[in-house]
Design an enzyme around this catalytic site. Structure first.
Site, short mmCIF file in Angstrom:
data_model
loop_
_atom_site.label_atom_id
_atom_site.label_comp_id
_atom_site.label_asym_id
_atom_site.label_seq_id
_atom_site.Cartn_x
_atom_site.Cartn_y
_atom_site.Cartn_z
N HIS A 81 9.96 1.34 -3.44
CA HIS A 81 9.35 2.65 -3.18
C HIS A 81 8.17 2.53 -2.22
CE1 HIS A 81 7.85 6.70 -3.84
NE2 HIS A 81 8.91 6.95 -4.58
N GLY A 163 -14.13 9.89 2.39
CA GLY A 163 -14.42 8.48 2.56
C GLY A 163 -14.45 8.04 4.01
N PRO A 169 -9.83 -2.88 -0.02
CA PRO A 169 -9.13 -4.14 0.32
C PRO A 169 -7.92 -4.45 -0.53
CG PRO A 169 -11.31 -4.55 -0.62
CD PRO A 169 -11.25 -3.11 -0.30
#
Length: 302
Positions: A81, A163, A169
């Site tokens: 997916h 943001g 990360p």
């Protein structure tokens, strides 16, 4: 007045039950109820269905995103997916006492909080989208985690709604939105040739000339080719018509559906529509169903 909102967060973990349990535990709080949980190892994804009061369910969703960021590292994640984030998509759906506009406001609040608390950039989609191209989830998720990581800082169209232009990360980015009830519906074929599933999905989905309110893709799941679909308005494009089109397209390649599945929950009305269509019952009405009649009588509506 009481409010009831559904939230169906999708997390990029479908193989480690302990991690999914921990995410669900993080979302437990008064006024929020767990209706369903689905895990799929081939997709490597889980779908959690929650319902609750407006304020409580927003906080539950935020906490779930935070816990997923702790436990899931997309750098080592693999699965069929497509995914953009550890907490990949967080939709809010109006159930009772709220409107789609209310859910848009909720999506904005949750998106802002996710960035503030966890430094995960957030994109808004469907009814909450600020940019028309972002109404479709597939447009935001194009290229997946690896693609957005490479482009978020350099391509203005890839900048998040909340943001800074940098992915978390390990947790990537999260997509939050407001939408109508969606049926996640998959059809398995009697072949392992995933190219056939992809061709059928292309014929069925609206974006490439198929049925309105249908999104689709082809995957290999549990050794079978799967036509994976999202039905975004089952009242206008009912599930039985989608199944019949998949079956007809499959016949072109000499294959047939062997099973289908619902991921998450489905409204009763959708099954009533399918029963009426397949059984060809004359003068069918939902009040002919015993449980519906009982509910109406006991509730004083008849």
């Amino acid at each position: 007045m009481s409010t009831l909102v559904e939230c169906v967060p999708n997390f990029s973990e479908g193989r480690d039950k302990g991690k999914v349990d921990a995410i669900i535990e993080a979302m437990k709080m008064p006024g929020v109820y767990l209706l369903d949980r689905e895990m799929d190892s081939d997709h490597n994804r889980c779908v959690i269905t929650l319902v609750g009061e407006r304020e409580a369910i927003q906080e539950a969703a935020i906490r779930g995103v935070g816990k997923a960021a702790e436990l899931i590292d997309l750098n080592s994640h693999t699965g069929a997916h497509p995914r953009l984030g550890a907490a990949d998509v967080v939709p809010f759906i109006p159930i009772d006492g709220v409107t789609i506009e209310d859910c848009v406001a909720m999506a904005n609040h949750v998106g802002e909080e996710i960035w503030k608390r966890y430094q995960i950039p957030v994109y808004l989609y469907e009814a909450a989208a600020r940019i028309p191209e972002r109404q479709g989830l597939e447009n935001i998720r194009r290229g997946q985690f690896e693609g957005i990581r490479a482009e978020i800082a350099t391509i203005p169209a890839r900048r998040p709604d909340f943001g800074e232009p940098r992915v978390h990360p390990t947790a990537g980015a999260t997509v939050v939105g407001a939408r109508k009830f969606l049926i996640a519906y998959n059809v398995f074929l009697n072949t392992s040739d995933v190219d056939i599933a992809k061709k059928i999905a292309k014929a069925v989905r609206f974006s490439s000339g198929g049925m309105r309110f249908v999104k689709g893709a082809g995957f290999l799941v549990r050794g079978l080719a799967q036509v994976s679909m999202n039905l975004t308005d089952f009242e206008q494009t009912p599930i039985h018509r989608v199944f019949e089109l998949v079956k007809r397209e499959a016949a072109r390649y000499g294959v047939v559906p062997v099973a289908s599945e619902i991921v998450g929950l489905i409204p009763k009305k959708a099954l009533e529509q399918a029963a009426e269509w397949f059984l060809q019952v004359e003068n069918f009405d939902s009040s002919l169903i015993l449980e519906n009649r009982l509910a109406a009588v006991m509730g004083g509506k008849m």
